[in-house]
Motif scaffolding. Structure first.
Motif, PDB file in Angstrom:
ATOM      1  N   ASN A 164       3.267 -12.019   7.924  1.00 21.26           N
ATOM      2  CA  ASN A 164       4.522 -11.822   7.030  1.00 21.26           C
ATOM      3  C   ASN A 164       5.110 -10.584   7.038  1.00 21.26           C
ATOM      4  N   TYR A 165       5.042  -9.849   8.460  1.00 16.01           N
ATOM      5  CA  TYR A 165       5.454  -8.529   8.474  1.00 16.01           C
ATOM      6  C   TYR A 165       6.455  -8.409   9.466  1.00 16.01           C
ATOM      7  N   PHE A 166       6.175  -8.795  10.883  1.00 17.88           N
ATOM      8  CA  PHE A 166       7.414  -8.766  11.749  1.00 17.88           C
ATOM      9  C   PHE A 166       8.315 -10.013  11.320  1.00 17.88           C
ATOM     10  N   PRO A 167       9.680  -9.786  11.664  1.00 21.02           N
ATOM     11  CA  PRO A 167      10.502 -11.167  11.800  1.00 21.02           C
ATOM     12  C   PRO A 167      10.103 -11.900  12.712  1.00 21.02           C
ATOM     13  N   ASP A 168      10.168 -13.267  12.112  1.00 23.82           N
ATOM     14  CA  ASP A 168       9.655 -14.416  12.973  1.00 23.82           C
ATOM     15  C   ASP A 168       8.196 -14.095  13.571  1.00 23.82           C
ATOM     16  N   ASP A 169       7.187 -13.386  12.948  1.00 22.33           N
ATOM     17  CA  ASP A 169       6.122 -12.902  13.288  1.00 22.33           C
ATOM     18  C   ASP A 169       6.049 -12.441  15.067  1.00 22.33           C
ATOM     19  N   ASP A 170       7.232 -12.167  15.273  1.00 22.11           N
ATOM     20  CA  ASP A 170       7.393 -11.433  16.525  1.00 22.11           C
ATOM     21  C   ASP A 170       7.127  -9.770  16.700  1.00 22.11           C
ATOM     22  N   PRO A 171       6.212  -9.572  17.177  1.00 21.10           N
ATOM     23  CA  PRO A 171       5.912  -8.126  17.293  1.00 21.10           C
ATOM     24  C   PRO A 171       6.648  -7.247  18.211  1.00 21.10           C
ATOM     25  N   THR A 172       7.588  -7.580  18.925  1.00 18.66           N
ATOM     26  CA  THR A 172       8.558  -7.067  19.603  1.00 18.66           C
ATOM     27  C   THR A 172       9.780  -6.575  18.717  1.00 18.66           C
ATOM     28  N   ARG A 173       9.938  -7.290  17.648  1.00 22.35           N
ATOM     29  CA  ARG A 173      11.043  -6.948  16.505  1.00 22.35           C
ATOM     30  C   ARG A 173      10.795  -5.795  15.650  1.00 22.35           C
ATOM     31  N   ALA A 174      11.534  -5.112  15.074  1.00 21.14           N
ATOM     32  CA  ALA A 174      11.260  -4.074  14.177  1.00 21.14           C
ATOM     33  C   ALA A 174      11.105  -4.680  12.752  1.00 21.14           C
ATOM     34  N   PRO A 175       9.948  -4.232  11.973  1.00 19.09           N
ATOM     35  CA  PRO A 175       9.533  -4.804  10.764  1.00 19.09           C
ATOM     36  C   PRO A 175      10.506  -4.442   9.793  1.00 19.09           C
ATOM     37  N   LEU A 176      10.596  -5.341   8.772  1.00 14.72           N
ATOM     38  CA  LEU A 176      11.441  -4.816   7.530  1.00 14.72           C
ATOM     39  C   LEU A 176      10.527  -4.033   6.622  1.00 14.72           C
ATOM     40  N   ASN A 177      11.113  -3.476   5.907  1.00 18.76           N
ATOM     41  CA  ASN A 177      10.340  -2.760   4.329  1.00 18.76           C
ATOM     42  C   ASN A 177      10.922  -3.595   3.401  1.00 18.76           C
ATOM     43  N   ARG A 178       9.771  -4.429   2.853  1.00 15.39           N
ATOM     44  CA  ARG A 178      10.142  -5.070   1.682  1.00 15.39           C
ATOM     45  C   ARG A 178       9.229  -4.565   0.541  1.00 15.39           C
ATOM     46  N   TRP A 179       8.997  -3.400   0.396  1.00 12.72           N
ATOM     47  CA  TRP A 179       8.003  -3.032  -0.570  1.00 12.72           C
ATOM     48  C   TRP A 179       8.241  -1.806  -1.409  1.00 12.72           C
ATOM     49  N   ARG A 180       9.299  -0.930  -0.540  1.00 20.07           N
ATOM     50  CA  ARG A 180       9.581   0.580  -0.751  1.00 20.07           C
ATOM     51  C   ARG A 180      10.121   0.480  -2.470  1.00 20.07           C
ATOM     52  N   SER A 181      10.838  -0.296  -2.845  1.00 22.15           N
ATOM     53  CA  SER A 181      11.431  -0.147  -4.275  1.00 22.15           C
ATOM     54  C   SER A 181      10.346  -0.245  -5.129  1.00 22.15           C
ATOM     55  N   HIS A 182       9.329  -1.387  -5.161  1.00 26.66           N
ATOM     56  CA  HIS A 182       8.335  -1.229  -5.777  1.00 26.66           C
ATOM     57  C   HIS A 182       7.223  -0.250  -5.999  1.00 26.66           C
ATOM     58  N   ALA A 183       7.204   0.284  -4.695  1.00 28.32           N
ATOM     59  CA  ALA A 183       6.383   1.388  -4.450  1.00 28.32           C
ATOM     60  C   ALA A 183       6.866   2.444  -5.280  1.00 28.32           C
ATOM     61  N   HIS A 184       8.277   2.679  -5.059  1.00 21.67           N
ATOM     62  CA  HIS A 184       8.652   3.898  -6.054  1.00 21.67           C
ATOM     63  C   HIS A 184       8.676   3.539  -7.763  1.00 21.67           C
ATOM     64  N   LEU A 185       8.900   2.252  -7.932  1.00 22.28           N
ATOM     65  CA  LEU A 185       8.633   2.151  -9.392  1.00 22.28           C
ATOM     66  C   LEU A 185       7.027   2.093  -9.795  1.00 22.28           C
ATOM     67  N   LEU A 186       6.201   1.766  -9.102  1.00 24.12           N
ATOM     68  CA  LEU A 186       4.658   2.035  -9.631  1.00 24.12           C
ATOM     69  C   LEU A 186       4.464   3.533  -9.678  1.00 24.12           C
ATOM     70  N   TYR A 187       4.730   4.104  -8.446  1.00 23.71           N
ATOM     71  CA  TYR A 187       4.285   5.786  -8.697  1.00 23.71           C
ATOM     72  C   TYR A 187       4.968   6.426  -9.646  1.00 23.71           C
ATOM     73  N   GLY A 188       6.381   6.028  -9.883  1.00 22.79           N
ATOM     74  CA  GLY A 188       7.285   6.641 -10.893  1.00 22.79           C
ATOM     75  C   GLY A 188       6.829   6.481 -12.305  1.00 22.79           C
ATOM     76  N   ASN A 189       6.408   5.085 -12.524  1.00 29.13           N
ATOM     77  CA  ASN A 189       5.635   4.827 -13.909  1.00 29.13           C
ATOM     78  C   ASN A 189       4.425   5.377 -13.965  1.00 29.13           C
ATOM     79  N   TRP A 190       3.720   5.855 -12.997  1.00 26.48           N
ATOM     80  CA  TRP A 190       2.469   6.247 -13.249  1.00 26.48           C
ATOM     81  C   TRP A 190       2.637   7.988 -13.813  1.00 26.48           C
ATOM     82  N   ILE A 191       3.679   8.501 -13.162  1.00 29.74           N
ATOM     83  CA  ILE A 191       4.136   9.945 -13.382  1.00 29.74           C
ATOM     84  C   ILE A 191       4.688   9.999 -14.815  1.00 29.74           C
ATOM     85  N   SER A 192       5.489   8.999 -15.190  1.00 33.04           N
ATOM     86  CA  SER A 192       6.230   8.816 -16.586  1.00 33.04           C
ATOM     87  C   SER A 192       5.149   8.800 -17.635  1.00 33.04           C
TER      88      SER A 192
END
Length: 312
Positions: free
Chosen positions: A262-290
């Protein structure tokens, strides 16, 4: 407010070009503010990449963060220039008399080893004990989190028959947790590990609570109230192409490797992966700092002397 890091640390230019607010020591000295002191115990071989990843996340809050890079005192890395380590890293034995609002302990590519066979295990155990007197809140990541939960609670890491490798959906198990403020009911998180911890072992300890978990790859984020710690076994900090780098490395070296789930589009490793976790990553570490900001003492010397419990 920005994150305070040396102006000649590679992360300074990387984060500046990304729009992350950073400041040098000279700039920080002109502000009459007590910064939040965060230390990073970096056990990963790619030190600079890991510095960038965590500095990016903890530098995105409205607070001024002072980042200290720490290394094991005797262990010498073979993958990062000695000059970089000498200039930017301090050995633990040099900082052990200091106090920090937060500490991040990264993973390490040594999952196959029993904990006691790790060359720096004795000093790492000393660090775990030190967190109880000198650190307000600790964040153990991947192997670092597994080592901490094992040391404090005896929860074993279990070897897997096949590597968990890819992006997996995780469920929000504790929507009321302050660490999950703003989280969706589900989120996607990169996973890359050969070991696991079992939920039933976590459930046996009333001081532990699983906050994020996946039906496919098990518990992910665990809060340890007794030891003022969070343990995350997966990798919110990963860049968009980190899993691709691991896949390309193994494929080029002839190591059998599956395409990350569930990383490369259509599981094709020749295609650029899409980042689908960045917003939650910032939320988690931001909440920890808060949470650190709202519960730590203004007088750093009192860390470890006042209440040992973060707010639930």
């Amino acid at each position: 407010m920005p994150i305070k890091i040396p102006s000649d640390l590679p992360a300074f230019d990387v984060l500046t070009n990304e729009g992350v607010m950073v400041m040098s020591s000279d700039q920080a000295a002109r502000q009459d503010i007590r910064p939040i002191k965060i230390a990073l115990l970096n056990l990963m071989p790619k030190k600079i990449q890991t510095e960038n990843q965590f500095a990016r996340l903890i530098g995105a809050t409205p607070l001024q963060i002072e980042l200290t890079l720490i290394r094991m005192s005797e262990h010498r890395t073979k993958t990062t220039a000695a000059a970089h380590m000498a200039e930017f890293y301090r050995p633990f034995q040099e900082v052990k008399d200091e106090k920090f609002d937060g500490l991040i302990i990264t993973g390490a590519p040594i999952e196959h080893l029993p904990f006691e066979d790790v060359t720096y295990w004795d000093e790492l155990r000393e660090i775990f004990d030190w967190t109880q007197t000198n650190v307000h809140s600790t964040f153990g990541v991947c192997w670092g989190g597994m080592a901490m939960i094992n040391y404090f609670h005896g929860v074993d890491k279990q070897m897997l028959d096949a590597k968990y490798f890819g992006c997996y959906r995780h469920q929000n198990m504790a929507p009321a947790s302050p660490y999950l403020r703003g989280f969706s009911d589900e989120c996607t998180i990169p996973v890359s590990r050969w070991t696991d911890v079992h939920q039933d072992e976590i459930d046996q300890n009333p001081d532990l609570q699983t906050l994020l978990a996946s039906p496919e790859v098990g518990p992910c984020l665990v809060q340890d109230r007794k030891h003022r710690a969070l343990y995350i076994f997966n990798h919110f900090e990963y860049d968009s192409d980190t899993l691709k780098q691991e896949y390309d490395r193994d494929a080029a070296g002839g190591t059998p490797v599956d395409v990350p789930v569930n990383y490369f589009p259509d599981d094709d490793p020749t295609r650029a992966p899409l980042n689908r976790w960045r917003s939650h990553a910032h939320l988690l570490y931001g909440n920890w700092i808060s949470e650190i900001y709202q519960t730590t003492t203004f007088d750093l010397s009192k860390i470890g002397q006042e209440s040992t419990d973060l707010r639930a």
